[in-house]
Design a protein around this motif. Structure first.
Motif, PDB file in Angstrom:
ATOM      1  N   UNK A   1       0.827  -1.209   0.000  1.00 28.49           N
ATOM      2  CA  UNK A   1       0.000   0.000   0.000  1.00 28.49           C
ATOM      3  C   UNK A   1       0.861   1.259   0.000  1.00 28.49           C
ATOM      4  N   UNK A   2       1.925   1.264   0.778  1.00 20.16           N
ATOM      5  CA  UNK A   2       2.831   2.419   0.829  1.00 20.16           C
ATOM      6  C   UNK A   2       3.449   2.652  -0.542  1.00 20.16           C
ATOM      7  N   UNK A   3       3.964   1.586  -1.153  1.00 20.31           N
ATOM      8  CA  UNK A   3       4.623   1.706  -2.449  1.00 20.31           C
ATOM      9  C   UNK A   3       3.642   2.176  -3.523  1.00 20.31           C
ATOM     10  N   UNK A   4       2.455   1.593  -3.526  1.00 19.73           N
ATOM     11  CA  UNK A   4       1.445   1.984  -4.510  1.00 19.73           C
ATOM     12  C   UNK A   4       1.045   3.446  -4.297  1.00 19.73           C
ATOM     13  N   UNK A   5       0.824   3.826  -3.048  1.00 24.98           N
ATOM     14  CA  UNK A   5       0.445   5.210  -2.738  1.00 24.98           C
ATOM     15  C   UNK A   5       1.512   6.189  -3.204  1.00 24.98           C
ATOM     16  N   UNK A   6       2.778   5.845  -2.971  1.00 26.99           N
ATOM     17  CA  UNK A   6       3.876   6.714  -3.398  1.00 26.99           C
ATOM     18  C   UNK A   6       3.865   6.892  -4.912  1.00 26.99           C
ATOM     19  N   UNK A   7       3.568   5.816  -5.638  1.00 28.76           N
ATOM     20  CA  UNK A   7       3.489   5.904  -7.093  1.00 28.76           C
ATOM     21  C   UNK A   7       2.345   6.779  -7.562  1.00 28.76           C
ATOM     22  N   UNK A   8       1.182   6.607  -6.944  1.00 29.26           N
ATOM     23  CA  UNK A   8       0.011   7.415  -7.307  1.00 29.26           C
ATOM     24  C   UNK A   8       0.296   8.892  -7.052  1.00 29.26           C
ATOM     25  N   UNK A   9       0.966   9.174  -5.956  1.00 35.53           N
ATOM     26  CA  UNK A   9       1.302  10.559  -5.621  1.00 35.53           C
ATOM     27  C   UNK A   9       2.130  11.183  -6.739  1.00 35.53           C
ATOM     28  N   UNK A  10       3.114  10.448  -7.240  1.00 29.84           N
ATOM     29  CA  UNK A  10       3.953  11.026  -8.285  1.00 29.84           C
ATOM     30  C   UNK A  10       3.218  11.114  -9.618  1.00 29.84           C
ATOM     31  N   UNK A  11       2.312  10.206  -9.892  1.00 30.29           N
ATOM     32  CA  UNK A  11       1.489  10.307 -11.102  1.00 30.29           C
ATOM     33  C   UNK A  11       0.636  11.576 -11.035  1.00 30.29           C
ATOM     34  N   UNK A  12       0.028  11.828  -9.885  1.00 31.57           N
ATOM     35  CA  UNK A  12      -0.806  13.025  -9.726  1.00 31.57           C
ATOM     36  C   UNK A  12       0.020  14.304  -9.849  1.00 31.57           C
ATOM     37  N   UNK A  13       1.226  14.302  -9.294  1.00 30.34           N
ATOM     38  CA  UNK A  13       2.101  15.470  -9.425  1.00 30.34           C
ATOM     39  C   UNK A  13       2.471  15.688 -10.889  1.00 30.34           C
ATOM     40  N   UNK A  14       2.738  14.593 -11.595  1.00 32.18           N
ATOM     41  CA  UNK A  14       3.078  14.698 -13.019  1.00 32.18           C
ATOM     42  C   UNK A  14       1.902  15.245 -13.825  1.00 32.18           C
ATOM     43  N   UNK A  15       0.698  14.799 -13.517  1.00 27.07           N
ATOM     44  CA  UNK A  15      -0.483  15.305 -14.220  1.00 27.07           C
ATOM     45  C   UNK A  15      -0.629  16.810 -14.015  1.00 27.07           C
TER      46      UNK A  15
ATOM     47  N   UNK B   1       9.964  15.540 -18.492  1.00 29.60           N
ATOM     48  CA  UNK B   1      10.195  14.883 -17.206  1.00 29.60           C
ATOM     49  C   UNK B   1       8.865  14.397 -16.627  1.00 29.60           C
ATOM     50  N   UNK B   2       7.862  15.248 -16.629  1.00 30.91           N
ATOM     51  CA  UNK B   2       6.560  14.883 -16.065  1.00 30.91           C
ATOM     52  C   UNK B   2       5.941  13.713 -16.830  1.00 30.91           C
ATOM     53  N   UNK B   3       6.059  13.727 -18.149  1.00 20.34           N
ATOM     54  CA  UNK B   3       5.535  12.613 -18.943  1.00 20.34           C
ATOM     55  C   UNK B   3       6.227  11.309 -18.568  1.00 20.34           C
ATOM     56  N   UNK B   4       7.525  11.383 -18.352  1.00 21.94           N
ATOM     57  CA  UNK B   4       8.295  10.210 -17.943  1.00 21.94           C
ATOM     58  C   UNK B   4       7.846   9.713 -16.566  1.00 21.94           C
ATOM     59  N   UNK B   5       7.631  10.642 -15.637  1.00 19.04           N
ATOM     60  CA  UNK B   5       7.183  10.255 -14.291  1.00 19.04           C
ATOM     61  C   UNK B   5       5.814   9.572 -14.357  1.00 19.04           C
ATOM     62  N   UNK B   6       4.922  10.145 -15.129  1.00 20.00           N
ATOM     63  CA  UNK B   6       3.573   9.580 -15.247  1.00 20.00           C
ATOM     64  C   UNK B   6       3.636   8.172 -15.821  1.00 20.00           C
ATOM     65  N   UNK B   7       4.344   8.026 -16.922  1.00 21.58           N
ATOM     66  CA  UNK B   7       4.443   6.728 -17.600  1.00 21.58           C
ATOM     67  C   UNK B   7       5.115   5.678 -16.701  1.00 21.58           C
TER      68      UNK B   7
ATOM     69  N   UNK C   1      15.762   1.021  -8.428  1.00 23.88           N
ATOM     70  CA  UNK C   1      16.704   1.358  -9.506  1.00 23.88           C
ATOM     71  C   UNK C   1      16.095   2.404 -10.449  1.00 23.88           C
ATOM     72  N   UNK C   2      14.841   2.199 -10.803  1.00 18.94           N
ATOM     73  CA  UNK C   2      14.150   3.144 -11.676  1.00 18.94           C
ATOM     74  C   UNK C   2      14.026   4.511 -11.011  1.00 18.94           C
ATOM     75  N   UNK C   3      13.659   4.524  -9.740  1.00 17.83           N
ATOM     76  CA  UNK C   3      13.423   5.783  -9.036  1.00 17.83           C
ATOM     77  C   UNK C   3      14.724   6.520  -8.721  1.00 17.83           C
TER      78      UNK C   3
ATOM     79  N   UNK D   1      15.440  10.373  -9.672  1.00 17.01           N
ATOM     80  CA  UNK D   1      16.067  11.377  -8.816  1.00 17.01           C
ATOM     81  C   UNK D   1      17.186  12.094  -9.573  1.00 17.01           C
ATOM     82  N   UNK D   2      18.024  11.341 -10.269  1.00 10.57           N
ATOM     83  CA  UNK D   2      19.117  11.941 -11.040  1.00 10.57           C
ATOM     84  C   UNK D   2      18.568  12.818 -12.169  1.00 10.57           C
ATOM     85  N   UNK D   3      17.523  12.339 -12.823  1.00  9.78           N
ATOM     86  CA  UNK D   3      16.902  13.117 -13.902  1.00  9.78           C
ATOM     87  C   UNK D   3      16.342  14.428 -13.349  1.00  9.78           C
ATOM     88  N   UNK D   4      15.665  14.347 -12.207  1.00 12.75           N
ATOM     89  CA  UNK D   4      15.104  15.556 -11.584  1.00 12.75           C
ATOM     90  C   UNK D   4      16.212  16.533 -11.205  1.00 12.75           C
TER      91      UNK D   4
END
Length: 173
Positions: free
Chosen positions: A33-47, A61-67, A156-158, A162-165
């Motif tokens: 639940x924590x991991x999924x919630x963290x992902x949803x949070x970043x999708x919403x920020x990207x939107x 960058x935002x498109x990449x985060x969303x995808x 690894x992806x995240x 971080x480096x991209x951001x």
């Protein structure tokens, strides 16, 4: 500028406090639940960023985060379905969502370069916090090997996020 810095500091403290709540070794359903919630949070920020930015680099960058975050969350949902595990809401998930809602509302009030800078700085801070939690708490606490593997792949992806951001943030200065 002082408001932005204090807001970023408050967000970092809220995230740190959120993950500290889980310091008593979360269960696999709580980790999911924590991991999924963290992902949803970043999708919403990207939107939000995709709606507000005019900057091509921030938009990419935002498109990449969303995808990427949507893809990882789809894998997570498939895994919990396969394992017949119901993600369990918990204090950490709730604190993350609350802090993210507050941050999104604050970002929503900004425009132009101020928005771009604040969004990217928040992405750097957010990925640092999530990556730290994955490394020090969530991955070590995961009992199921497939969940642990998914979290390691996500880390690894995240870390790349971080480096991209950080790169985008340097370009915005």
């Amino acid at each position: 500028m002082k408001t932005l810095i204090s807001t970023l500091a408050a967000t970092c403290m809220a995230l740190t406090a959120s993950f500290a709540l889980a310091a008593d070794k979360p269960t696999d359903p709580q980790i999911a639940h924590i991991a999924y919630s963290a992902g949803v949070i970043d999708v919403e920020a990207a939107k939000l960023a995709l709606q507000k930015t005019k900057n091509a680099e921030v938009k990419a960058f935002a498109e990449s985060m969303k995808k990427d975050h949507e893809a990882v969350n789809e894998m997570a949902l498939a895994l919990v379905k396969k394992l017949k595990v119901t993600p369990e809401d918990n204090a950490t998930s709730k604190a993350l969502v609350k802090a993210a809602d507050e941050k999104r509302a604050e970002l929503g009030k900004l425009k132009g370069k101020a928005f771009d800078k604040a969004y990217i700085e928040n992405e750097v801070a957010y990925h640092k916090q999530v990556n730290g939690a994955l490394e020090t708490l969530l991955i070590p606490s995961a009992q199921n090997a497939e969940l642990k593997s998914l979290l390691e792949t996500g880390l690894k992806l995240f870390q790349g996020h971080e480096q991209h951001a950080e790169h985008v943030a340097a370009d915005l200065k």
